[in-house]
Design an enzyme around this catalytic site. Sequence first.
Site, PDB file in Angstrom:
ATOM      1  N   TYR A   1       0.819  -1.209   0.000  1.00  0.00           N
ATOM      2  CA  TYR A   1       0.000   0.000   0.000  1.00  0.00           C
ATOM      3  C   TYR A   1       0.859   1.267   0.000  1.00  0.00           C
ATOM      4  O   TYR A   1       0.369   2.350  -0.337  1.00  0.00           O
ATOM      5  CB  TYR A   1      -0.946   0.015   1.208  1.00  0.00           C
ATOM      6  CG  TYR A   1      -0.268   0.413   2.500  1.00  0.00           C
ATOM      7  CD1 TYR A   1      -0.355   1.729   2.955  1.00  0.00           C
ATOM      8  CD2 TYR A   1       0.481  -0.495   3.235  1.00  0.00           C
ATOM      9  CE1 TYR A   1       0.289   2.107   4.124  1.00  0.00           C
ATOM     10  CE2 TYR A   1       1.122  -0.120   4.391  1.00  0.00           C
ATOM     11  CZ  TYR A   1       1.027   1.183   4.828  1.00  0.00           C
ATOM     12  OH  TYR A   1       1.676   1.566   5.976  1.00  0.00           O
TER      13      TYR A   1
ATOM     14  N   LEU B   1       6.433   5.148  -0.349  1.00  0.00           N
ATOM     15  CA  LEU B   1       6.645   5.915   0.879  1.00  0.00           C
ATOM     16  C   LEU B   1       6.731   4.972   2.086  1.00  0.00           C
ATOM     17  O   LEU B   1       5.800   4.881   2.886  1.00  0.00           O
ATOM     18  CB  LEU B   1       5.493   6.905   1.105  1.00  0.00           C
ATOM     19  CG  LEU B   1       5.241   7.978   0.075  1.00  0.00           C
ATOM     20  CD1 LEU B   1       4.054   8.841   0.492  1.00  0.00           C
ATOM     21  CD2 LEU B   1       6.465   8.831  -0.117  1.00  0.00           C
ATOM     22  N   PRO B   2       7.840   4.269   2.245  1.00  0.00           N
ATOM     23  CA  PRO B   2       7.933   3.376   3.400  1.00  0.00           C
ATOM     24  C   PRO B   2       8.026   4.129   4.721  1.00  0.00           C
ATOM     25  O   PRO B   2       8.642   5.196   4.805  1.00  0.00           O
ATOM     26  CB  PRO B   2       9.212   2.580   3.127  1.00  0.00           C
ATOM     27  CG  PRO B   2      10.002   3.408   2.195  1.00  0.00           C
ATOM     28  CD  PRO B   2       9.031   4.221   1.409  1.00  0.00           C
ATOM     29  N   HIS B   3       7.408   3.554   5.733  1.00  0.00           N
ATOM     30  CA  HIS B   3       7.418   4.123   7.075  1.00  0.00           C
ATOM     31  C   HIS B   3       6.986   3.027   8.046  1.00  0.00           C
ATOM     32  O   HIS B   3       6.559   1.964   7.624  1.00  0.00           O
ATOM     33  CB  HIS B   3       6.471   5.326   7.168  1.00  0.00           C
ATOM     34  CG  HIS B   3       5.074   4.993   6.770  1.00  0.00           C
ATOM     35  ND1 HIS B   3       4.682   4.898   5.451  1.00  0.00           N
ATOM     36  CD2 HIS B   3       3.983   4.703   7.510  1.00  0.00           C
ATOM     37  CE1 HIS B   3       3.396   4.570   5.398  1.00  0.00           C
ATOM     38  NE2 HIS B   3       2.948   4.443   6.635  1.00  0.00           N
ATOM     39  N   ALA B   4       7.149   3.305   9.320  1.00  0.00           N
ATOM     40  CA  ALA B   4       6.735   2.367  10.366  1.00  0.00           C
ATOM     41  C   ALA B   4       6.066   3.168  11.480  1.00  0.00           C
ATOM     42  O   ALA B   4       6.012   4.402  11.430  1.00  0.00           O
ATOM     43  CB  ALA B   4       7.936   1.588  10.896  1.00  0.00           C
TER      44      ALA B   4
END
Length: 144
Positions: free
Chosen positions: A51, A60-63
Amino acid sequence: MFTPETIALRVPATDWEEAVRAAGQLLVANGAAEPRYIDGMIRTVRELGPYIVIAPGVALPHARPEEGALREGYALVTLAQPVTFGNPDNDPVQVVIAFCAPDASAHLESLRVLAKYLERTDFVPRLLAAKSAEEVLLYLATDA
């Protein structure tokens, strides 16, 4: 938002995980995140799917903040060769913008700021054509 130290161009990556790691390393090197934040970004994609590939060619990688976000931070990586994340609508990816935020409010603000850049029709082509981090910074500083 970005500095020359948080931008890397034409980075080699054989798959989406290497691409995310490359961007995450910039967040860590800049003091915005702990090393475990990178694992959190990868785990998020594995658990929730691709997603994060939110526009053609852009991920847009993030955690979550508790996975090692120390402060608001951004890292921009263009890839030497596109990689597939598994998003049928927006793969392959050649621009990876990792971000971290210390809380939900900052997370939403980060997305709002990034959305302004993504509205630019020339966003991906200009980033891919850039020859230096300074050139990227000049482009990002201009109004769309």
